[in-house]
Motif scaffolding. Structure first.
Motif, short mmCIF file in Angstrom:
data_model
loop_
_atom_site.label_atom_id
_atom_site.label_comp_id
_atom_site.label_asym_id
_atom_site.label_seq_id
_atom_site.Cartn_x
_atom_site.Cartn_y
_atom_site.Cartn_z
N LYS A 37 20.97 -58.77 -8.63
CA LYS A 37 22.31 -59.02 -9.15
C LYS A 37 22.38 -60.44 -9.71
O LYS A 37 21.72 -61.34 -9.22
CB LYS A 37 23.35 -58.86 -8.05
CG LYS A 37 23.48 -57.45 -7.49
CD LYS A 37 24.51 -57.40 -6.37
CE LYS A 37 24.59 -56.01 -5.78
NZ LYS A 37 25.54 -55.95 -4.63
N GLU A 80 25.23 -58.29 -15.36
CA GLU A 80 25.50 -58.16 -13.93
C GLU A 80 24.23 -57.83 -13.14
O GLU A 80 24.22 -57.92 -11.93
CB GLU A 80 26.56 -57.08 -13.68
CG GLU A 80 26.17 -55.70 -14.17
CD GLU A 80 27.29 -54.69 -14.03
OE1 GLU A 80 28.43 -55.11 -13.68
OE2 GLU A 80 27.04 -53.49 -14.27
N ARG A 81 23.16 -57.45 -13.85
CA ARG A 81 21.88 -57.17 -13.23
C ARG A 81 20.78 -57.83 -14.06
O ARG A 81 20.94 -58.05 -15.27
CB ARG A 81 21.60 -55.66 -13.17
CG ARG A 81 22.61 -54.83 -12.43
CD ARG A 81 22.52 -54.95 -10.93
NE ARG A 81 21.18 -54.67 -10.42
CZ ARG A 81 20.85 -54.76 -9.13
NH1 ARG A 81 21.76 -55.14 -8.24
NH2 ARG A 81 19.63 -54.50 -8.72
N GLN A 92 21.32 -56.58 -17.86
CA GLN A 92 22.07 -55.34 -18.00
C GLN A 92 23.50 -55.51 -17.56
O GLN A 92 23.80 -56.21 -16.59
CB GLN A 92 21.40 -54.24 -17.15
CG GLN A 92 22.04 -52.88 -17.28
CD GLN A 92 21.17 -51.79 -16.70
OE1 GLN A 92 19.94 -51.85 -16.78
NE2 GLN A 92 21.79 -50.78 -16.11
N LEU A 93 24.39 -54.85 -18.29
CA LEU A 93 25.81 -54.77 -17.95
C LEU A 93 26.21 -53.31 -18.03
O LEU A 93 26.11 -52.69 -19.10
CB LEU A 93 26.66 -55.60 -18.91
CG LEU A 93 28.18 -55.57 -18.66
CD1 LEU A 93 28.52 -56.19 -17.32
CD2 LEU A 93 28.93 -56.29 -19.79
N GLY A 94 26.63 -52.74 -16.89
CA GLY A 94 26.92 -51.31 -16.89
C GLY A 94 25.66 -50.52 -17.16
O GLY A 94 24.65 -50.70 -16.50
N GLU A 95 25.73 -49.62 -18.15
CA GLU A 95 24.57 -48.80 -18.51
C GLU A 95 23.77 -49.39 -19.66
O GLU A 95 22.77 -48.80 -20.08
CB GLU A 95 25.04 -47.38 -18.89
CG GLU A 95 25.75 -46.64 -17.77
CD GLU A 95 24.86 -46.42 -16.57
OE1 GLU A 95 23.67 -46.13 -16.75
OE2 GLU A 95 25.36 -46.56 -15.42
N GLN A 96 24.21 -50.53 -20.19
CA GLN A 96 23.57 -51.11 -21.36
C GLN A 96 22.75 -52.34 -20.97
O GLN A 96 23.20 -53.18 -20.18
CB GLN A 96 24.62 -51.50 -22.41
CG GLN A 96 25.48 -50.34 -22.89
CD GLN A 96 24.67 -49.28 -23.61
OE1 GLN A 96 23.78 -49.60 -24.41
NE2 GLN A 96 24.97 -48.02 -23.34
#
Length: 245
Positions: free
Chosen positions: A168, A176-177, A199-203
């Motif tokens: 994280k 966020e990752r 990565q943020l969400g699925e992107q």
């Protein structure tokens, strides 16, 4: 007197044999030398090349299984006990690795496939059921990116960034990752450069980074390859410059 001496010597010998036999290598072992080299604040790729290729061993003595990961591949073999706290790991395709205990370390002996490597017990505890390689990865993340970073240049200048060992990240705009590239396709695509995934969400996207002591510079990954070729990333426009006190 002679009988007493003989019995004493026999007991000592048997005790030594039992001690060797009871040295169970079961558990997780990580390549701490590679982590320590990376923590000096230089190139992650160079540290892994110098002390790799294997990053983590997982050994299950009762089930006679052993596996290792190099950060990309996972290979599992049959564990065979040998004299003097030594073990042979037999892999598919008639491939073998020799392991032995030396003090508090697990040694992977030199072979045709690679140099001698030393592994230590991890101090970072990972969640039960965490994927193979997680102990090495989280220990590396804590050592290499741990602490509080400040955005000196780029979006969010003046803000604070925290990279957590579990992947994280807080405070880095648009992410966020994160994941550091250790080996495999991502390493092939970035060549001589270090890369990470944000990565943020699925992107998410690949980025190139450069670590120089207490500074971390993150660049856009510029792809020099043609559309039908494997990506070939090189540093593009600088996006962030982070500093750590």
């Amino acid at each position: 007197m002679r009988n007493a001496l003989a019995l004493l010597l026999l007991a000592t010998w048997l005790s030594g044999c039992t001690s060797q036999a009871n040295r169970d290598p079961s558990g997780i072992w990580i390549n701490q030398a590679a982590i320590d080299a990376a923590a000096q604040g230089g190139s992650l790729r160079e540290a892994l090349e110098a002390y790799g290729p294997n990053l983590e061993w997982r050994i299950d003595g009762p089930r006679q299984l052993a596996s290792f990961t190099n950060g990309f591949e996972l290979d599992e073999g049959q564990l065979v006990a040998e004299p003097d706290a030594r073990w042979r790991v037999d892999f598919y395709g008639d491939y073998h690795q020799q392991l032995r205990l030396k003090g508090d370390q697990l040694l992977q002996e030199e072979s045709e496939s690679g140099p001698e490597q030393r592994f230590d017990r991890p101090t970072v505890k990972v969640a039960v059921g965490a994927p193979p390689g997680s102990s090495f990865e989280q220990t590396l993340y804590a050592a290499y990116l741990g602490g509080t970073w400040k955005i000196k240049q780029g979006t969010g200048t003046g803000g604070l960034v925290l990279f957590h060992p579990d992947g994280k990240v807080e405070g880095l705009p648009g992410a966020e990752r994160y994941a550091l590239c250790l080996a495999g396709d991502c390493a092939a695509m970035s060549g001589e450069y270090d890369s990470l995934w944000l990565q943020l969400g699925e992107q998410g996207n690949s980025w190139i980074f450069k670590r120089d002591g207490e500074q971390l510079e993150i660049f856009e990954a510029l792809n020099r390859a043609q559309a039908d070729e494997m990506p070939d990333y090189t540093p593009g426009k600088p996006r962030w410059l982070l500093g750590r006190d």
